[in-house]
Design a protein around this motif. Structure first.
Motif, PDB file in Angstrom:
ATOM      1  N   ASP A   7       0.874  -1.172   0.000  1.00 33.91           N
ATOM      2  CA  ASP A   7       0.000   0.000   0.000  1.00 33.91           C
ATOM      3  C   ASP A   7       0.908   1.219   0.000  1.00 33.91           C
ATOM      4  OD1 ASP A   7      -1.755   2.067   0.447  1.00 33.91           O
ATOM      5  OD2 ASP A   7      -2.637   1.233   2.252  1.00 33.91           O
TER       6      ASP A   7
ATOM      7  N   THR B 169      -0.366   4.329  -0.895  1.00 30.02           N
ATOM      8  CA  THR B 169      -1.237   5.496  -0.931  1.00 30.02           C
ATOM      9  C   THR B 169      -1.322   6.145   0.438  1.00 30.02           C
ATOM     10  OG1 THR B 169      -3.167   4.110  -0.508  1.00 30.02           O
ATOM     11  CG2 THR B 169      -2.636   4.539  -2.805  1.00 30.02           C
TER      12      THR B 169
ATOM     13  N   MET C  17      -5.835   3.478   7.647  1.00 32.79           N
ATOM     14  CA  MET C  17      -6.516   2.916   6.479  1.00 32.79           C
ATOM     15  C   MET C  17      -5.533   2.102   5.651  1.00 32.79           C
ATOM     16  SD  MET C  17      -9.537   4.081   6.980  1.00 32.79           S
ATOM     17  CE  MET C  17     -10.374   3.716   5.470  1.00 32.79           C
TER      18      MET C  17
ATOM     19  N   ASP D  39      -5.093  -0.182   1.886  1.00 34.93           N
ATOM     20  CA  ASP D  39      -5.547  -0.661   0.581  1.00 34.93           C
ATOM     21  C   ASP D  39      -4.330  -1.324  -0.063  1.00 34.93           C
ATOM     22  OD1 ASP D  39      -6.671  -1.215  -1.843  1.00 34.93           O
ATOM     23  OD2 ASP D  39      -7.163   0.856  -2.354  1.00 34.93           O
TER      24      ASP D  39
ATOM     25  N   ARG E  51      -2.256  -4.285  -2.185  1.00 29.06           N
ATOM     26  CA  ARG E  51      -2.506  -5.108  -3.362  1.00 29.06           C
ATOM     27  C   ARG E  51      -1.248  -5.818  -3.818  1.00 29.06           C
ATOM     28  NH1 ARG E  51      -6.905  -2.628  -6.514  1.00 29.06           N
ATOM     29  NH2 ARG E  51      -7.928  -1.155  -5.116  1.00 29.06           N
TER      30      ARG E  51
ATOM     31  N   ILE F 295      -6.220  -8.387  -2.883  1.00 29.49           N
ATOM     32  CA  ILE F 295      -6.484  -7.050  -2.350  1.00 29.49           C
ATOM     33  C   ILE F 295      -6.961  -7.186  -0.906  1.00 29.49           C
ATOM     34  CG2 ILE F 295      -7.826  -4.924  -2.577  1.00 29.49           C
ATOM     35  CD1 ILE F 295      -8.233  -5.708  -5.556  1.00 29.49           C
TER      36      ILE F 295
ATOM     37  N   ARG G 203      -8.259  -4.627   2.037  1.00 31.36           N
ATOM     38  CA  ARG G 203      -8.661  -3.249   2.339  1.00 31.36           C
ATOM     39  C   ARG G 203      -9.291  -3.212   3.723  1.00 31.36           C
ATOM     40  NH1 ARG G 203     -11.542  -3.180  -3.093  1.00 31.36           N
ATOM     41  NH2 ARG G 203     -10.148  -2.018  -4.443  1.00 31.36           N
TER      42      ARG G 203
ATOM     43  N   GLY H  97     -11.958  -5.317   7.642  1.00 38.95           N
ATOM     44  CA  GLY H  97     -11.976  -4.943   6.238  1.00 38.95           C
ATOM     45  C   GLY H  97     -12.454  -6.066   5.355  1.00 38.95           C
TER      46      GLY H  97
ATOM     47  N   THR I 266     -14.907 -12.028  -2.750  1.00 45.00           N
ATOM     48  CA  THR I 266     -14.557 -11.067  -1.706  1.00 45.00           C
ATOM     49  C   THR I 266     -15.238 -11.513  -0.421  1.00 45.00           C
ATOM     50  OG1 THR I 266     -14.443  -9.278  -3.319  1.00 45.00           O
ATOM     51  CG2 THR I 266     -14.674  -8.637  -1.023  1.00 45.00           C
TER      52      THR I 266
END
Length: 127
Positions: free
Chosen positions: A61, A63, A69, A71, A73, A85, A87, A98, A119
């Motif tokens: 991650d 970001t 938080m 996310d 991948r 993934i 999250r 998550g 998912t």
């Protein structure tokens, strides 16, 4: 807001456990996310998530904001392409909530099948 910096080993419990640990496509796909290790590489730099099985590298991650938080991948290319993934967010220093998503398809995956593209909700507890 968590103060532990989103680091450590966590046991993931899924609504659908079959999604987070699979061996399929005649063994070409083999992963286990029932335990993961979160490593916050540095403020605003990256967070890596390493599962029990080796995918050829961790999920990452990059970001902002990195924590609480997430996310993360990772993708695996080849005859049976895979995408992972994870999250969610840390609700406190010891709990992560998550979703985990696995996408496998194309190539030999379509022919050999058996992989569950899906998912599921997950809850992680520090171990």
């Amino acid at each position: 807001t968590p103060t532990a910096g989103c680091n450590g080993r966590f046991r993931l419990v899924a609504d659908n456990p079959a999604v987070i640990a699979q061996s399929c496509a005649s063994g070409m796909v083999d992963f286990d996310f029932s335990e993961v290790t979160f490593e916050n590489v540095g403020p605003g730099v990256a967070l890596t998530v390493t599962p029990l099985s080796n995918l050829g590298g961790p999920l990452s991650d990059n970001t902002a904001p990195i924590c609480p938080m997430i996310d993360a991948r990772a993708g695996v290319t080849g005859m049976c392409p895979e995408q992972y993934i994870l999250r969610g967010m840390f609700t406190d220093d010891n709990t992560f909530v998550g979703t985990f998503q696995f996408n496998g398809g194309g190539g030999l995956c379509d022919i050999l099948s058996g992989c569950m593209t899906a998912t599921t909700n997950v809850t992680g507890t520090r171990i």
